[in-house]
Scaffold this motif. Sequence first.
Motif, mmCIF file in Angstrom:
data_model
loop_
_atom_site.group_PDB
_atom_site.id
_atom_site.type_symbol
_atom_site.label_atom_id
_atom_site.label_comp_id
_atom_site.label_asym_id
_atom_site.label_seq_id
_atom_site.Cartn_x
_atom_site.Cartn_y
_atom_site.Cartn_z
ATOM 1 N N THR A 1050 41.774 40.247 35.755
ATOM 2 C CA THR A 1050 41.398 40.186 37.165
ATOM 3 C C THR A 1050 42.627 40.539 37.992
ATOM 4 N N PRO A 1051 42.518 41.463 38.891
ATOM 5 C CA PRO A 1051 43.665 41.778 39.722
ATOM 6 C C PRO A 1051 43.873 40.706 40.784
ATOM 7 N N CYS A 1052 45.061 40.621 41.280
ATOM 8 C CA CYS A 1052 45.368 39.594 42.274
ATOM 9 C C CYS A 1052 46.426 40.151 43.211
ATOM 10 N N TYR A 1053 46.268 39.921 44.511
ATOM 11 C CA TYR A 1053 47.293 40.383 45.443
ATOM 12 C C TYR A 1053 48.456 39.422 45.422
ATOM 13 N N SER A 1054 49.605 39.941 45.784
ATOM 14 C CA SER A 1054 50.785 39.092 45.696
ATOM 15 C C SER A 1054 50.694 37.911 46.659
ATOM 16 N N ASP A 1055 50.089 38.123 47.820
ATOM 17 C CA ASP A 1055 50.032 36.989 48.744
ATOM 18 C C ASP A 1055 49.079 35.914 48.259
ATOM 19 N N ALA A 1056 47.957 36.350 47.682
ATOM 20 C CA ALA A 1056 47.024 35.373 47.129
ATOM 21 C C ALA A 1056 47.691 34.635 45.978
ATOM 22 N N PHE A 1057 48.471 35.401 45.227
ATOM 23 C CA PHE A 1057 49.169 34.834 44.082
ATOM 24 C C PHE A 1057 50.152 33.759 44.560
ATOM 25 N N ALA A 1058 50.877 34.108 45.610
ATOM 26 C CA ALA A 1058 51.865 33.153 46.139
ATOM 27 C C ALA A 1058 51.169 31.879 46.608
ATOM 28 N N LYS A 1059 50.047 32.052 47.283
ATOM 29 C CA LYS A 1059 49.300 30.897 47.771
ATOM 30 C C LYS A 1059 48.873 30.003 46.623
ATOM 31 N N LEU A 1060 48.430 30.674 45.574
ATOM 32 C CA LEU A 1060 47.948 29.953 44.406
ATOM 33 C C LEU A 1060 49.060 29.087 43.831
ATOM 34 N N LEU A 1061 50.239 29.691 43.737
ATOM 35 C CA LEU A 1061 51.361 28.955 43.162
ATOM 36 C C LEU A 1061 51.767 27.800 44.078
ATOM 37 N N GLU A 1062 51.704 28.071 45.392
ATOM 38 C CA GLU A 1062 52.116 27.033 46.337
ATOM 39 C C GLU A 1062 51.164 25.855 46.341
#
Lengths: 1152, 149
Positions: A1050-1062
């Motif tokens: 599944t692709p993921c945008y970097s900002d969504a990724f950052a949010k996920l980690l946060e």
Amino acid sequence: MALKMVKGSIDRMFDKNLQDLVRGIRNHKEDEAKYISQCIDEIKQELKQDNIAVKANAVCKLTYLQMLGYDISWAAFNIIEVMSASKFTFKRIGYLAASQCFHEGTDVIMLTTNQIRKDLSSPSQYDTGVALTGLSCFVTPDLARDLANDIMTLMSHTKPYIRKKAVLIMYKVFLKYPESLRPAFPRLKEKLEDPDPGVQSAAVNVICELARRNPKNYLSLAPLFFKLMTSSTNNWVLIKIIKLFGALTPLEPRLGKKLIEPLTNLIHSTSAMSLLYECVNTVIAVLISLSSGMPNHSASIQLCVQKLRILIEDSDQNLKYLGLLAMSKILRTHPKSVQAHKDLVLQCLDDKDESIRLRALDLLYGMVSKKNLMEIVKKLMTHVDKAEGTTYRDELLTKIIDICSQSNYQHITNFEWYISILVELTRLEGTRHGHLIAAQMLDVAIRVKAIRRFAVSQMSALLDSAHLVASSTQRNGICEVLYAAAWICGEFSEHLQEPQQTLEAMLRPKVTTLPGHIQAVYVQNVVKLYAAILQQKEQAADVQAAQEVTQLLVERLPQFVQSADLEVQERASCILQLVKHVQKLQAKDVPVAEEVSALFAGELNPVAPKAQKKVPVPEGLDLDAWINEPLSDSESEDEKPKAIFQDEEQRHAKQRPPEADEQELARRREARKQEQANNPFYIKSSPSPQKRYQDAPGVDHIPVVQIDLSVPLKVPGMPMSDQYVKLEEERRHQQRLEKDKRKKKRRERERRGTRRHSSLHTESDEDIAPAQRVDIVTEEMPENALPSDEDDKDPNDPYRALDIDLDKPLADSEKLPVQKHRNTETPKSPEKEDIPVMEKKSKKPKKKEKKHKEKEREKKKRKEAEKKPSKEKKKKHKKDKEERTKDKKKSKKKTPPREGVAEPMENGALDEDPLPPMSSYCLLAENSYIKMTYDVQGSLQKDSQVTVSVVLENQSSSFLKSMELNVLDSLNARLARPEGSSVHDGVPVPFQLPPGISNEAQFVFTIQSIVMAQKLKGTLSFIAKNDEGSTHEKLDFKLHFTCTSYLVTTPCYSDAFAKLLESGDLSMSSIKVDGISMSFQNLLAKICFHHRFSVVERVDSCASMYSRSIQGHHICLLVKKGEKSVSVDGKCSDPTLLSNLLEEMKETLAKC
Amino acid sequence: MNSSFTEIYRQGKLRLQKWYVPLSDKEKKKITRELVQTVLARKPKMCSFLEWRDLKIVYKRYASLYFCCAIEDQDNELITLEIIHRYVELLDKYFGSVCELDIIFNFEKAYFILDEFLLGGEVQETSKKNVLKAIEQADLLQEPQEIES
């Protein structure tokens, strides 16, 4: 970072802003180009900087330069960068630039998909708005397909500002991606009743535009629009709705009847000219569609004409123009109502505005009748004399010809008059329309037999004064008329009074200055004349005169033989030889006239222009098929060029037809006549008019005699057409008197009768008998001609694709493509796979342009590669072992491999060694009969199901059949069996395997928990059949469900990724593997491929990766490469799953 | 509806152009050149419409600027004139008695106003007030950022 910012803003202070640029350009009027190229260099420097503000400023300047006509397509990628800026200020400029310079050919446009999608769903309505506005200018079919669903959602946005933009842009989307029309239409229809008037008007706009192109699909909306029309007070909306009705009524006349009343009310009440004009136009359209002659509608027509008269009389030129324009529409169906305003139209001919004069001319076309034609043309002729500009004069000329020749010369009562008009027109200097006049002369002379004598006399006069016509040194178009004149004199030479004189005129040395094609006609017709003269002289036994004529030709023809024009030269030399031969015969006192005339025996009939087209292709005839296969290239090279010297054989072939003897020809002719007589489709030419005269009884005969007396045929000078007008009036008067006399007689007879004749003298068109009993010879049509005159529709019409039935219920397959995650249905629709690829790209706009271009190229390649498997996917794997392994890399289950292979390229490491081909299929079990490999795939749609694809390969020489697969279900994992079978039954494999063949079978398993890997024991049983007989065999296997097999790339945008980690909801775990020699590039590819991750971002030797399980667990990885070691930190919403995954990954990495 | 574009020029110079059909630069240039010639050749007392290829051109002159729209055959010329006029009014309101220099130096603003007024060649907002409100708000969004940077 802060320093960089400061530095950036300092830099900016020294940059030119837009104002400076504009000022600079204004100050450098002398060397603008140089100044601008200097500016462009500066801009290029600015674009290289990281500061987005600098870039935006640069792009803004570029947009200005683009308007001035400079090419800025090279900066397309920078524009995208600015578009994706987070600040509205910059984004706005980026989108503006894009909307100004992007078009379908812009290759980077596909990179914008994701950015636009992001902006569309932005919380700020102005971000969304600016994206919609931009998109409306550069939407491509790809963008339309990918974003249709997003835009459709926006149609129901809470803010009317967005709703109305979304509604309007939908029209552009429909045009580019017609499939979206049906799914989106219900919502669009809803918007017609939107509480916000702006949205409502937008929806009306879009539906009206759609309906105008394909009205029949929108008839069902008529009641709704009718309601809107009677309730709305917004003129903008009203105009649209009324226009829409104009398109609908031709299909539904009942609607028209209903419309008349509200429309006439509007016409009476409105003060807005634009609305009035629209109403009048629609009323006209409605009345055209209704069957004419309905008495109650003549009032509406009258109203329209009245209103239009007011417009035309207005001092505003615009209204005058439009009034005339609308009037011409009424004219088509209700000529009588318009003809009443002839005075007004003629008045407009004197208007100072040329476009108004032209409109008035258009109107005249429809206003002429037999009665007023001469008068109107006379008026036009005076305008021709007055007209200053050649364009307007040319326009007048064509109009005169149009008016006179319309519907088969319907309004011409006196062709002599017409011919003289044409002759007068030849005196126009510098007109481009000589050929038009010539065509008319020819047409009339050929088709109106009775006029030939007159025409010939006029034409010979014209030839005689040819020096006047072709006098001006520049080759003007008017000399074309000499073409017609020469032909007419030649072809109808029997009518010539002084053939000798004409012949001499045609042989003057001056003739050689005419254009080649005219000379050619001269030469040819000289012979026709010659033949006629010869015959005449021989009949009169004037041998000497005949010889003199021959001598004249022999003397004069050589001037044509020297012509530079091939056609002239060839004809002249042929004819010269012929004449010399005749001369010899004449010297021997042999009569030759008969034979020379025989060259031109027979009469030419006019053929309809479309005659050839109308002949149907006989059944079984393929016009595109080769008659002889074309010679191969090598052969034709060897051959000598044939074009110049044709070989003997061909010459023979040409001579063959004359060989057929006379009898045979006569027989054939007879047969053809017979056939034509029996053929109902053959349009015969009407019998010769001359014959008719003889047959026709008394009264009809009289006018002809009159004309013969009154027309100064023997006067050689140019006749004035005005004379004819006078003559015609007299003639008509005469006619009237006669008629009156007859009427009187009749009246006397029926004095007591009930019928009452009006004593008023109304002269209708039909009353005027034409001066000549001219029969217009019908144009000849070929045998079997099709009667219909169908005009093909333009196949390239962009609106045709939108001709879609909207009332049919939606089918499932018609849903708009929603952005889906990649594994969902990938094998079925290869196009959809493009979406994730694009996402990847647009995420990294910071890359240098060069690299980007390379990527583009790569991508194209990849796309091509992708297309292949889709074609192959239905083929069974009936290939030998080696091929199969290769094939597998491409075949349908390989979405992840593509991803894996694609990744290294994306990161720009093109120079590295490519990875060895990877396959996700691993061995399941093997024996001497069969080999099984398998792969497990999950889908995000079904959170507790995985599909196991098993490739079965027959390794023996036996035929394998009745294969059945069975597993021992566990609590957690179960094989999905056909309904009604017990847990102990196996699932049959739906195929048999001949020796050496492999094929793939799929089995679905339901899984409860996916956090742990598990193994299922199973058996494949089958019957092996060979020459000796059949045996029952089985093969045991262990099916391994790794945790990886539950993941879906599944692709993921970097900002969504950052949010996920946060978010902090994830638990963490990590592993480290030593002794790794593989490049980081390939390593990532391996992880992507084998563990179904996708790279979110990569910086140097560090990469973040993302994947998702079928049950929605997010898995985030941070992969770091050290010296010979790799560490993987993972975060996941389920700790067990994570640790299991990392263990599996460790194994994979250990092999690297 | 306005299938094509609005553009402004003075003495043959383009000040603004907007295309609602995607065309290549080359084509755009060719069309522009042709139109500039045709429209500038018109005499002042002539009507505002002319037929050009299969389109109708509606133009209007304001001071030294010509505003010019290409519309399709069935479109209403008078309402197009109205659109042009309204756009000029919008510019006037926004810039406060607009002059050519305003448009030259703030050409992007002129575009933004046009974009709020027309979308894809269709009128999207018939209320002048709403258009100006939208522009002002978008500008507000822009200004703090500008100060910031």
